[in-house]
Scaffold this active site. Structure first.
Site, PDB file in Angstrom:
ATOM      1  N   ASP A 116       1.018  -1.119   0.003  1.00  0.00           N
ATOM      2  CA  ASP A 116      -0.043  -0.005   0.005  1.00  0.00           C
ATOM      3  C   ASP A 116       0.982   1.131   0.012  1.00  0.00           C
ATOM      4  O   ASP A 116       1.831   1.249   0.768  1.00  0.00           O
ATOM      5  CB  ASP A 116      -0.977   0.045   1.238  1.00  0.00           C
ATOM      6  CG  ASP A 116      -1.836  -1.090   1.091  1.00  0.00           C
ATOM      7  OD1 ASP A 116      -2.170  -1.828   0.074  1.00  0.00           O
ATOM      8  OD2 ASP A 116      -2.532  -1.416   2.022  1.00  0.00           O
ATOM      9  N   LYS A 136       0.037  10.212   1.795  1.00  0.00           N
ATOM     10  CA  LYS A 136       0.103  11.380   2.545  1.00  0.00           C
ATOM     11  C   LYS A 136       1.462  11.055   3.350  1.00  0.00           C
ATOM     12  O   LYS A 136       1.694  10.000   3.964  1.00  0.00           O
ATOM     13  CB  LYS A 136      -1.030  11.416   3.494  1.00  0.00           C
ATOM     14  CG  LYS A 136      -2.290  11.513   2.996  1.00  0.00           C
ATOM     15  CD  LYS A 136      -3.454  11.825   3.999  1.00  0.00           C
ATOM     16  CE  LYS A 136      -4.817  12.320   3.186  1.00  0.00           C
ATOM     17  NZ  LYS A 136      -5.971  11.478   3.530  1.00  0.00           N
TER      18      LYS A 136
END
Ligand code: SAM
Length: 211
Positions: free
Chosen positions: A117, A121
């Protein structure tokens, strides 16, 4: 990964013979669990298990452990393993953040990270499985000759990961931004995400590194 809740997955996992439950009590005992002294390779963020199952099938003299955070995903790997019954493959449902509680120093001989993943951010960078925080955890479980192979189609994540090797003082053994058209592609086993993204025309990046 878009997650669909699979009804009954927790219950299936709880009684499944291929899943190691109470994984923290297995620390230091993995060779006993497999009943042999073969090397142990793990895949973190295994997803539905296609890649690690193929590896386990091709390399019966290596023990494999697939680690996956979500029951709804792990249950799909279990369904396949119920059919294939590979004796050298086990699973753990856990968040890899706690990996040092599960393996002792030197117990893991190799780590695979596939299409991890990206956590885009900045404030979530430490959750990326190739962050220096994770690399420092891997140092504490890997054997002397151990290393990591990481594949992704996400160039930003790949470049971040290359930079994190320097932060953690790891060595880069080799890297490519286009695995499928490189000298390293021979013998490559495609993961589920790798197939999906390369079918969309995305080049696949791969690095091999070690502490
Ligand atoms: N490796 C597979 C592939 O290449 O097809 C699946 C890739 S999918 C994008 C990433 C997987 O990693 C998901 O199944 C996710 O639940 C799992 N994952 C992400 N972070 C994790 C963590 N900290 N510990 C364990 N699994 C994790």
């Amino acid at each position: 990964m878009r997650l669909r809740n699979v009804k009954g997955s927790r219950e299936t996992i709880a009684v499944n013979e291929f899943v190691v439950h109470d994984e923290e009590t297995a620390k230091g005992h993995w060779h006993e669990i497999f009943g042999n002294n073969q090397p142990i390779h793990i895949e973190i963020g295994m997803g539905k298990g296609q890649f690690i199952m193929e590896l386990a099938d091709q390399n019966p003299d290596i023990n494999y452990i697939g680690i996956e955070k979500f029951s709804s995903v792990l249950v799909r790997a279990i369904e396949k393993q119920e059919i294939r019954q590979l004796p050298n493959l086990k699973f753990i449902r856990m968040d890899a953040e706690y990996i040092e509680n599960v393996f002792q120093q030197g117990e893991v001989d190799y780590i695979y990270l596939n299409f991890s993943d990206p956590w885009p951010k900045d404030r979530h960078a430490k959750r990326r499985l190739t962050s220096h925080q994770f690399l420092n955890r891997y140092v504490n479980i890997l054997s002397d000759k151990g290393g990591v192979t990481f594949k992704t189609d996400n160039k930003a994540l790949f470049d971040f990961s290359l930079a994190e090797l320097e932060v953690a003082k790891w060595q880069l053994i080799n890297a490519t931004h286009d695995l499928h058209h490189s000298e390293y592609n021979e013998g490559n086993i495609m993961t589920e995400y790798e197939k999906r993204f390369s079918d969309m025309g995305n080049p696949i990046c791969r690095m091999v590194c070690k502490p």
